[in-house]
Scaffold this active site. Structure first.
Site, short mmCIF file in Angstrom:
data_model
loop_
_atom_site.label_atom_id
_atom_site.label_comp_id
_atom_site.label_asym_id
_atom_site.label_seq_id
_atom_site.Cartn_x
_atom_site.Cartn_y
_atom_site.Cartn_z
N SER A 120 -33.09 45.02 19.42
CA SER A 120 -32.41 43.81 19.89
C SER A 120 -32.78 42.65 18.99
O SER A 120 -33.73 42.71 18.20
CB SER A 120 -32.82 43.49 21.33
N LYS A 121 -32.01 41.57 19.11
CA LYS A 121 -32.28 40.37 18.30
C LYS A 121 -33.67 39.82 18.59
O LYS A 121 -34.30 39.20 17.74
CB LYS A 121 -31.22 39.31 18.58
N ARG A 122 -34.17 40.04 19.80
CA ARG A 122 -35.50 39.55 20.17
C ARG A 122 -36.60 40.18 19.34
O ARG A 122 -37.69 39.62 19.20
CB ARG A 122 -35.76 39.83 21.65
#
Length: 483
Positions: A250-252
């Site tokens: 994920s972007k996180r």
């Protein structure tokens, strides 16, 4: 055999995700390994998710990674337009959707949001074919009145559909699971599922490389190919990429996109090499590949079914190997901005040479060299090293005895300083570490540094080296607490 033709068909919705980069890479390698063509197609049918500047990101990423397309929006070879919104304006998708209607393989659907919502409330998972029963007169009347519509695929509810994937083999699904997916949306744009089938056929795509999240849609794609009477391309579905905790990237995570990784100091060549191994294995145990070598070695039959783990530690190791192999001038050019962020007094070329084989990513440089600019505050416990058999007392003795020898020395090159310290070690009858450890501690004030004592002193020069050794003596004598 016909020419192998693959395509990379990204949606311009932001930075290029690692999974998208892998799809582009595998599609490129599949084509180039067989001397075929690699196409770029921009799939911008989801107008609400488009991001300004995203197309530029796609071009920039492909160029930097060396995945040069043979055809695309900027390289017309007779199969364009290569942008789906342009193809939509030419009426290509509506034309083919109407052909399916004529064959009874698709139909107009005029159901509004309220009716579709009521199906969900009744927990009816698939569309109930309500509009399939409309007569030609009713359909014409609705169209004449300008009633909003979509065009749906008419999938059977009986029997089963089987398709073949090169990685997962033959897969059969019960037709009761096939929804009548939308082909043309109410805004006139095609859905991704319909447009990519039409475009792949019209552009002569022979091998379709994509993520395995599209496996569930493949039976519906097959039914479209069969409805048109078209040849089904070779399907190559790639496994999911997960993080170390086996969760979807994920972007996180901070390393989900190509540009994230470049901003963190990774080299493009290392990223491409690493991404190539996310789901694919060569015949040998070799891990470092140039793009040219990947083209020669790549065989999509060796792609795994199992999820690929994005091992950040391995990527850092691989990046370090690329840094070690880099030409010194090129490395200095890349390293200099990082060096100048923390050190302004000394020769950046010497510092670059010092850290080149000792870092894994470029930002590591700063932490390893910050002591050059100014000696940090440190405690005498740094002089204690059981393996080297050093402590505060032995270190003080060594520094006191070495200081006059270093004051007499005029040549502060690494070789001359190493010869001086080695001579002292020999006369003292001790091991190298017994001497080198306290000297390096005194001139750096750190427990871990890039370079040994003599390399550091060459960069610092005679005056600064002696100044720091004197401070070390004073600290060990208790005349200073910390500085």
């Amino acid at each position: 055999m016909s020419t192998v033709r693959t395509r990379f068909a990204p949606s311009p919705t932001g930075r290029m995700h690692v999974g998208n980069l892998r799809t582009a890479l595998y599609a490129y390698l599949t084509a180039k390994h067989e001397g075929g063509d690699f196409l770029l197609r921009i799939e911008d049918t989801d107008q609400e998710r488009l991001l300004e500047g995203a197309v530029d990101i796609i071009y920039r990423t492909l160029k930097r990674t060396g995945l040069i397309h043979d055809e695309g929006p900027d390289k017309e070879k007779g199969f364009g337009p290569y942008v789906q919104s342009e193809r939509q304006r030419k009426g290509i998708y509506l034309e083919y959707a109407k052909k399916l209607i004529e064959k009874g393989k698709a139909y107009y659907c005029f159901c509004d949001k309220e009716r579709l919502g009521s199906l969900k409330e009744k927990e009816i998972a698939l569309y109930d074919k309500h509009c399939l029963s409309l007569s030609k007169e009713e359909v014409k009347d609705n169209l004449d009145k300008g009633k909003p519509y979509v065009i749906r695929q008419n999938n059977p509810r009986e029997g089963s559909t089987t398709f073949h994937d090169e990685i997962y083999g033959d897969i059969t699904v019960d037709n009761t699971e096939l929804d009548d997916m939308i082909l043309i949306k109410s805004d006139g744009y095609p859905t991704y599922n319909f447009a990519n089938v039409v475009d792949d056929h019209l552009m002569g795509i022979t091998h379709v490389v994509r993520g395995n999240e599209y496996l569930s849609s493949s039976p519906k794609y097959n039914r479209l190919y069969e409805a048109f009477g078209w040849e089904v391309p070779v399907y190559i579905h790639c496994p999911l990429i997960t993080d170390e905790e086996h969760k979807k990237l994920s972007k996180r995570s901070g390393h989900a996109s190509y540009e994230d990784l470049i901003e963190q100091g990774f080299l493009t060549e290392a990223v491409v090499n690493f991404v190539a191994l996310l789901g694919w294995s060569p015949n040998s145990n070799k891990e470092i590949f140039s793009l040219k070598e990947l083209i020669e070695e790549f065989d999509y039959h060796h792609i795994s079914k199992s999820p690929a783990v994005f091992d950040y530690t391995k990527l850092k190791w691989m990046n370090g190997e690329y840094l070690k192999a880099m030409d010194m001038e090129d490395f200095h050019s890349m390293a200099e901005p990082y060096i100048k962020e923390v050190v302004t007094k000394y020769d950046t070329r010497k510092i670059a040479a010092l850290v080149k084989s000792r870092i894994e990513i470029l930002p590591d440089i700063k932490e390893q060299i910050d002591f050059f600019q100014e000696l940090p505050s440190y405690n005498t416990n740094l002089y204690v090293h059981k393996k080297m058999k050093t402590n505060e007392e032995t270190s003080l003795e060594v520094l006191r005895e070495l200081k006059p020898l270093l004051e007499e020395e005029e040549d502060y090159s690494n070789d001359a300083l190493y010869a001086l310290l080695s001579s002292y070690v020999e006369k003292k009858g001790c091991k190298n570490g017994y001497v080198m450890w306290p000297v390096r501690t005194a001139v750096s004030g750190k427990q871990v540094t890039a370079g040994v004592a003599t390399e550091i002193m060459e960069i610092l020069g005679k005056e600064e080296s002696l100044k720091r050794i004197e401070k070390g003596i004073q600290l060990l004598e208790g005349k200073e607490t910390a500085y």
